[in-house]
Design a protein around this motif. Sequence first.
Motif, mmCIF file in Angstrom:
data_model
loop_
_atom_site.group_PDB
_atom_site.id
_atom_site.type_symbol
_atom_site.label_atom_id
_atom_site.label_comp_id
_atom_site.label_asym_id
_atom_site.label_seq_id
_atom_site.Cartn_x
_atom_site.Cartn_y
_atom_site.Cartn_z
ATOM 1 N N ILE A 1 55.735 40.163 24.343
ATOM 2 C CA ILE A 1 55.390 40.913 25.418
ATOM 3 C C ILE A 1 56.210 40.371 26.603
ATOM 4 C CG2 ILE A 1 53.556 41.938 26.254
ATOM 5 C CD1 ILE A 1 51.740 42.365 23.329
ATOM 6 N N ALA A 2 56.186 41.525 27.705
ATOM 7 C CA ALA A 2 56.950 41.200 29.125
ATOM 8 C C ALA A 2 55.199 40.952 29.360
ATOM 9 C CB ALA A 2 57.934 41.516 29.273
ATOM 10 N N ILE A 3 55.223 40.465 30.851
ATOM 11 C CA ILE A 3 53.899 40.995 31.526
ATOM 12 C C ILE A 3 54.410 40.416 32.572
ATOM 13 C CG2 ILE A 3 53.000 38.269 31.560
ATOM 14 C CD1 ILE A 3 50.001 40.105 31.389
ATOM 15 N N GLY A 4 54.273 41.337 33.833
ATOM 16 C CA GLY A 4 54.122 41.379 35.190
ATOM 17 C C GLY A 4 52.742 41.496 36.019
ATOM 18 N N GLU B 1 53.251 35.747 21.787
ATOM 19 C CA GLU B 1 54.757 35.285 22.444
ATOM 20 C C GLU B 1 54.773 36.674 23.810
ATOM 21 O OE1 GLU B 1 59.388 34.425 23.207
ATOM 22 O OE2 GLU B 1 58.751 34.599 21.100
ATOM 23 N N VAL B 2 54.416 35.329 24.712
ATOM 24 C CA VAL B 2 54.784 36.087 26.199
ATOM 25 C C VAL B 2 55.444 36.088 26.940
ATOM 26 C CG1 VAL B 2 52.838 36.602 28.060
ATOM 27 C CG2 VAL B 2 52.078 36.258 25.860
ATOM 28 N N LYS B 3 55.957 36.548 28.118
ATOM 29 C CA LYS B 3 57.302 36.311 28.479
ATOM 30 C C LYS B 3 56.247 36.543 29.782
ATOM 31 C CE LYS B 3 61.912 36.820 28.347
ATOM 32 N NZ LYS B 3 63.030 37.836 28.490
ATOM 33 N N ASN B 4 55.829 35.366 31.427
ATOM 34 C CA ASN B 4 54.984 35.904 31.826
ATOM 35 C C ASN B 4 56.534 35.684 33.634
ATOM 36 O OD1 ASN B 4 53.228 35.694 34.177
ATOM 37 N ND2 ASN B 4 52.590 33.864 34.042
ATOM 38 N N TYR B 5 56.100 37.594 33.997
ATOM 39 C CA TYR B 5 56.996 37.977 35.186
ATOM 40 C C TYR B 5 56.336 37.684 36.830
ATOM 41 C CZ TYR B 5 61.270 38.623 32.181
ATOM 42 O OH TYR B 5 62.007 38.231 31.327
ATOM 43 N N GLY B 6 55.333 37.804 36.368
ATOM 44 C CA GLY B 6 53.963 37.386 37.643
ATOM 45 C C GLY B 6 53.605 36.648 38.111
ATOM 46 N N THR B 7 53.292 36.744 39.087
ATOM 47 C CA THR B 7 52.679 35.769 40.183
ATOM 48 C C THR B 7 51.979 35.162 39.791
ATOM 49 O OG1 THR B 7 52.366 34.535 42.416
ATOM 50 C CG2 THR B 7 51.470 37.267 41.845
ATOM 51 N N ASP B 8 51.319 33.516 40.047
ATOM 52 C CA ASP B 8 49.790 33.013 39.363
ATOM 53 C C ASP B 8 49.165 32.900 40.628
ATOM 54 O OD1 ASP B 8 51.049 33.104 36.076
ATOM 55 O OD2 ASP B 8 51.647 30.650 37.039
ATOM 56 N N GLY B 9 49.533 33.149 41.759
ATOM 57 C CA GLY B 9 49.060 33.054 43.617
ATOM 58 C C GLY B 9 47.382 34.456 43.446
ATOM 59 N N THR B 10 47.370 33.746 44.680
ATOM 60 C CA THR B 10 46.872 35.138 45.341
ATOM 61 C C THR B 10 47.295 36.115 47.249
ATOM 62 O OG1 THR B 10 45.028 33.436 46.384
ATOM 63 C CG2 THR B 10 44.179 34.945 44.605
ATOM 64 N N ASP B 11 48.576 34.959 46.770
ATOM 65 C CA ASP B 11 49.401 35.316 48.498
ATOM 66 C C ASP B 11 50.212 36.996 48.176
ATOM 67 O OD1 ASP B 11 48.231 33.040 49.303
ATOM 68 O OD2 ASP B 11 50.236 31.923 49.078
ATOM 69 N N ALA C 1 47.171 41.288 42.985
ATOM 70 C CA ALA C 1 45.987 41.672 43.027
ATOM 71 C C ALA C 1 45.781 41.492 41.719
ATOM 72 C CB ALA C 1 45.859 43.173 43.772
ATOM 73 N N GLY C 2 46.274 41.495 40.776
ATOM 74 C CA GLY C 2 46.302 41.764 39.284
ATOM 75 C C GLY C 2 47.072 40.068 38.521
ATOM 76 N N THR C 3 46.610 39.054 39.589
ATOM 77 C CA THR C 3 46.279 37.451 39.000
ATOM 78 C C THR C 3 45.379 37.241 38.157
ATOM 79 O OG1 THR C 3 47.808 37.155 41.058
ATOM 80 C CG2 THR C 3 46.595 35.167 39.557
ATOM 81 N N ASP C 4 44.261 37.480 37.882
ATOM 82 C CA ASP C 4 42.980 37.582 37.453
ATOM 83 C C ASP C 4 43.606 37.664 35.950
ATOM 84 O OD1 ASP C 4 42.334 34.954 39.194
ATOM 85 O OD2 ASP C 4 41.020 36.930 40.099
ATOM 86 N N TYR C 5 43.841 39.251 36.083
ATOM 87 C CA TYR C 5 43.933 39.806 34.570
ATOM 88 C C TYR C 5 44.919 39.168 34.280
ATOM 89 C CZ TYR C 5 40.456 43.122 35.860
ATOM 90 O OH TYR C 5 39.092 43.456 37.347
ATOM 91 N N LYS C 6 45.237 38.943 34.629
ATOM 92 C CA LYS C 6 47.105 38.522 34.005
ATOM 93 C C LYS C 6 46.727 37.016 33.333
ATOM 94 C CE LYS C 6 49.602 35.897 35.344
ATOM 95 N NZ LYS C 6 51.000 35.681 36.513
ATOM 96 N N LEU C 7 45.768 36.256 33.962
ATOM 97 C CA LEU C 7 45.796 35.016 33.005
ATOM 98 C C LEU C 7 44.764 35.160 32.087
ATOM 99 C CD1 LEU C 7 45.204 32.413 36.406
ATOM 100 C CD2 LEU C 7 47.213 32.701 35.373
ATOM 101 N N ALA C 8 43.849 36.463 32.417
ATOM 102 C CA ALA C 8 43.193 36.496 30.617
ATOM 103 C C ALA C 8 43.927 37.120 30.185
ATOM 104 C CB ALA C 8 41.616 36.903 31.457
ATOM 105 N N ILE C 9 44.454 37.877 30.401
ATOM 106 C CA ILE C 9 45.479 38.973 29.062
ATOM 107 C C ILE C 9 46.535 38.293 28.843
ATOM 108 C CG2 ILE C 9 47.372 40.489 28.501
ATOM 109 C CD1 ILE C 9 45.898 42.153 31.111
ATOM 110 N N VAL C 10 47.272 37.014 29.465
ATOM 111 C CA VAL C 10 47.703 36.295 28.400
ATOM 112 C C VAL C 10 47.318 35.444 27.520
ATOM 113 C CG1 VAL C 10 49.838 33.918 29.624
ATOM 114 C CG2 VAL C 10 49.809 35.969 30.447
ATOM 115 N N GLY C 11 45.838 34.594 28.216
ATOM 116 C CA GLY C 11 45.590 33.999 27.333
ATOM 117 C C GLY C 11 44.838 34.253 25.722
#
Length: 143
Positions: A3-6, A28-38, A10-20
């Motif tokens: 799965i690819a995730i981006g 297997e996860v391909k992470n294209y999203g930001t890990d920050g809140t800027d 606004a979605g950083t916290d959700y993305k991190l939880a979903i990846v977990g």
Amino acid sequence: MKIAIGNDHAGTDYKLAIVGLLKSMDIEVKNYGTDGTDSVDYPDFVHPVASDVENGKVDYGIIVCGSGNGASMTANKHQKVRCALCWTKEIVQLGREHNDANILSLPARFISLPQALDMVKTFLNTEFEGGRHERRIEKIPCA
């Protein structure tokens, strides 16, 4: 399964939880999203997810932004992508069963984190029904 995730800021916290969650399911996860809140521009993170789905590099995509609208609109510009913007588990289920959605768009500012995780599970565990729905999918250009 892959799965690819981006996501945008606004979605950083959700993305991190979903990846977990996905990793706990041995996905297997391909992470294209930001890990920050800027502040960032969601298309920069959605296009790679949609491209991977379009080109068959992943089985599904998950995208997260504030409303889910911009991300969904961006993803649906890609050939072979059927992105469903969902805000309840029932809409996720129908998106898979009736529309064969291959990308799930989540509106982080309008659903809770537990709802989002439940929606991801529903997305992954629901099969396309085919039948009369197949005919409708075939009428979507380049589906």
